[in-house]
Design a protein around this motif. Structure first.
Motif, mmCIF file in Angstrom:
data_model
loop_
_atom_site.group_PDB
_atom_site.id
_atom_site.type_symbol
_atom_site.label_atom_id
_atom_site.label_comp_id
_atom_site.label_asym_id
_atom_site.label_seq_id
_atom_site.Cartn_x
_atom_site.Cartn_y
_atom_site.Cartn_z
ATOM 1 N N ARG A 105 0.838 -1.206 0.000
ATOM 2 C CA ARG A 105 0.000 0.000 0.000
ATOM 3 C C ARG A 105 0.868 1.249 0.000
ATOM 4 O O ARG A 105 0.613 2.199 -0.735
ATOM 5 C CB ARG A 105 -0.913 0.017 1.227
ATOM 6 N N LYS A 106 1.898 1.245 0.837
ATOM 7 C CA LYS A 106 2.777 2.417 0.936
ATOM 8 C C LYS A 106 3.462 2.677 -0.400
ATOM 9 O O LYS A 106 3.524 3.823 -0.863
ATOM 10 C CB LYS A 106 3.813 2.211 2.038
ATOM 11 N N GLU A 107 3.979 1.642 -1.025
ATOM 12 C CA GLU A 107 4.643 1.787 -2.321
ATOM 13 C C GLU A 107 3.678 2.350 -3.362
ATOM 14 O O GLU A 107 4.025 3.266 -4.128
ATOM 15 C CB GLU A 107 5.187 0.422 -2.768
ATOM 16 N N PHE A 108 2.458 1.803 -3.392
ATOM 17 C CA PHE A 108 1.430 2.275 -4.336
ATOM 18 C C PHE A 108 1.088 3.736 -4.076
ATOM 19 O O PHE A 108 1.080 4.558 -5.002
ATOM 20 C CB PHE A 108 0.176 1.397 -4.202
ATOM 21 N N LEU A 109 0.829 4.084 -2.821
ATOM 22 C CA LEU A 109 0.450 5.461 -2.501
ATOM 23 C C LEU A 109 1.587 6.437 -2.794
ATOM 24 O O LEU A 109 1.355 7.543 -3.305
ATOM 25 C CB LEU A 109 -0.005 5.563 -1.047
ATOM 26 N N ASN A 110 2.835 6.041 -2.521
ATOM 27 C CA ASN A 110 3.980 6.891 -2.868
ATOM 28 C C ASN A 110 4.003 7.175 -4.366
ATOM 29 O O ASN A 110 4.145 8.322 -4.793
ATOM 30 C CB ASN A 110 5.298 6.248 -2.448
ATOM 31 N N GLU A 111 3.876 6.116 -5.157
ATOM 32 C CA GLU A 111 3.903 6.275 -6.613
ATOM 33 C C GLU A 111 2.757 7.162 -7.087
ATOM 34 O O GLU A 111 2.957 8.072 -7.901
ATOM 35 C CB GLU A 111 3.817 4.902 -7.293
ATOM 36 N N ILE A 112 1.562 6.900 -6.578
ATOM 37 C CA ILE A 112 0.385 7.644 -7.042
ATOM 38 C C ILE A 112 0.485 9.110 -6.657
ATOM 39 O O ILE A 112 0.252 10.004 -7.486
ATOM 40 C CB ILE A 112 -0.903 7.013 -6.474
ATOM 41 N N PHE A 113 0.846 9.390 -5.412
ATOM 42 C CA PHE A 113 0.894 10.789 -5.002
ATOM 43 C C PHE A 113 2.037 11.544 -5.684
ATOM 44 O O PHE A 113 1.888 12.722 -6.008
ATOM 45 C CB PHE A 113 0.933 10.910 -3.477
ATOM 46 N N GLN A 114 3.154 10.876 -5.966
ATOM 47 C CA GLN A 114 4.213 11.522 -6.745
ATOM 48 C C GLN A 114 3.689 11.914 -8.126
ATOM 49 O O GLN A 114 3.936 13.015 -8.614
ATOM 50 C CB GLN A 114 5.435 10.607 -6.874
ATOM 51 N N ASN A 115 2.940 11.003 -8.733
ATOM 52 C CA ASN A 115 2.349 11.292 -10.044
ATOM 53 C C ASN A 115 1.311 12.403 -9.957
ATOM 54 O O ASN A 115 1.257 13.279 -10.823
ATOM 55 C CB ASN A 115 1.727 10.026 -10.645
ATOM 56 N N LEU A 116 0.492 12.380 -8.924
ATOM 57 C CA LEU A 116 -0.528 13.419 -8.777
ATOM 58 C C LEU A 116 0.099 14.790 -8.558
ATOM 59 O O LEU A 116 -0.365 15.793 -9.125
ATOM 60 C CB LEU A 116 -1.480 13.078 -7.626
ATOM 61 N N TYR A 117 1.141 14.851 -7.745
ATOM 62 C CA TYR A 117 1.819 16.140 -7.551
ATOM 63 C C TYR A 117 2.372 16.655 -8.878
ATOM 64 O O TYR A 117 2.278 17.851 -9.172
ATOM 65 C CB TYR A 117 2.923 16.042 -6.492
ATOM 66 N N ARG A 118 2.938 15.762 -9.696
ATOM 67 C CA ARG A 118 3.434 16.177 -11.012
ATOM 68 C C ARG A 118 2.288 16.657 -11.898
ATOM 69 O O ARG A 118 2.392 17.671 -12.575
ATOM 70 C CB ARG A 118 4.171 15.035 -11.705
ATOM 71 N N MET A 119 1.178 15.911 -11.887
ATOM 72 C CA MET A 119 0.025 16.285 -12.711
ATOM 73 C C MET A 119 -0.574 17.614 -12.272
ATOM 74 O O MET A 119 -1.071 18.378 -13.090
ATOM 75 C CB MET A 119 -1.048 15.192 -12.650
ATOM 76 N N GLY A 120 -0.547 17.858 -10.970
ATOM 77 C CA GLY A 120 -1.087 19.100 -10.430
ATOM 78 C C GLY A 120 -0.093 20.238 -10.437
ATOM 79 O O GLY A 120 -0.410 21.347 -10.022
ATOM 80 N N HIS A 121 1.124 19.950 -10.894
ATOM 81 C CA HIS A 121 2.191 20.951 -10.979
ATOM 82 C C HIS A 121 2.424 21.636 -9.632
ATOM 83 O O HIS A 121 2.527 22.858 -9.556
ATOM 84 C CB HIS A 121 1.885 21.993 -12.065
ATOM 85 N N THR A 122 2.477 20.828 -8.584
ATOM 86 C CA THR A 122 2.710 21.377 -7.252
ATOM 87 C C THR A 122 3.466 20.374 -6.395
ATOM 88 O O THR A 122 3.448 19.179 -6.671
ATOM 89 C CB THR A 122 1.375 21.750 -6.568
ATOM 90 N N THR A 123 4.107 20.859 -5.384
ATOM 91 C CA THR A 123 4.721 20.002 -4.369
ATOM 92 C C THR A 123 4.129 20.338 -3.007
ATOM 93 O O THR A 123 4.514 19.778 -1.999
ATOM 94 C CB THR A 123 6.250 20.204 -4.314
ATOM 95 N N SER A 124 3.173 21.241 -2.992
ATOM 96 C CA SER A 124 2.593 21.725 -1.748
ATOM 97 C C SER A 124 1.264 21.041 -1.445
ATOM 98 O O SER A 124 0.380 20.991 -2.306
ATOM 99 C CB SER A 124 2.363 23.235 -1.858
ATOM 100 N N ARG A 125 1.140 20.523 -0.225
ATOM 101 C CA ARG A 125 -0.140 19.926 0.168
ATOM 102 C C ARG A 125 -1.267 20.951 0.135
ATOM 103 O O ARG A 125 -2.395 20.637 -0.199
ATOM 104 C CB ARG A 125 -0.047 19.325 1.569
ATOM 105 N N PRO A 129 -4.797 19.909 -5.694
ATOM 106 C CA PRO A 129 -6.129 20.246 -6.200
ATOM 107 C C PRO A 129 -7.206 19.160 -6.083
ATOM 108 O O PRO A 129 -8.312 19.374 -6.533
ATOM 109 C CB PRO A 129 -5.851 20.566 -7.674
ATOM 110 N N TRP A 130 -6.903 18.013 -5.474
ATOM 111 C CA TRP A 130 -7.871 16.922 -5.443
ATOM 112 C C TRP A 130 -8.215 16.512 -4.019
ATOM 113 O O TRP A 130 -7.419 16.643 -3.095
ATOM 114 C CB TRP A 130 -7.326 15.678 -6.160
#
Length: 146
Positions: A105-125, A129-130
């Protein structure tokens, strides 16, 4: 005191986990139930089919066509292109790890949130945008991190 929030889920994951097929009218029956009870829930999960992103997307579109504002779900074994499509909707969505293993789960969530931050063009919580619900995540450390 915290306000209680209720979310309706179809139970499709349980059907998938037990390697069964949903009944023939499951989609229309779920839509009718959701339409009748939508005011009792804060969020309604779309009829997701773990491992079948195309089928899940078709179900999401079907439920939307019935006037239901449902929450799509991205599953661990699906291609990241489907996550991108879901993220472009800018609606709350779910993540399904489809495993009982906390390290997986941790590996999956790390990968997904890294991708989401890239898609959202942000590194800030604070600029994320989701709104995301991680299904089956009960580990306090994972909850705190995501």
């Amino acid at each position: 005191m915290a306000q209680l929030t209720l979310m309706l889920d179809s139970g499709a994951h349980t059907v998938h986990r037990k390697k069964k097929r949903p009944p023939p009218n499951f989609r229309s029956d779920y839509a009718q139930f959701c339409l009748a009870k939508h005011d009792q829930f804060d969020r309604i999960v779309s009829l997701d089919l773990g491992g079948d992103a195309v089928g899940s997307a078709a179900n999401y579109e079907y439920l939307q066509s019935k006037g239901l504002d449902t929450m799509p779900v991205f599953h661990r074994q699906e291609d990241l292109r489907h996550l991108k499509k879901i993220s472009e909707l800018y609606v709350p969505f779910g993540l399904s790890t489809m495993t009982n293993s906390t390290p997986v789960r941790k590996e999956f969530l790390n990968e997904i949130f890294q991708n989401l931050y890239r898609m959202g063009h942000t590194t800030s919580r604070s600029e994320f945008p989701w709104t995301v619900h991680a299904f089956g995540v009960m580990s306090p450390n994972l909850i705190k991190n995501y």
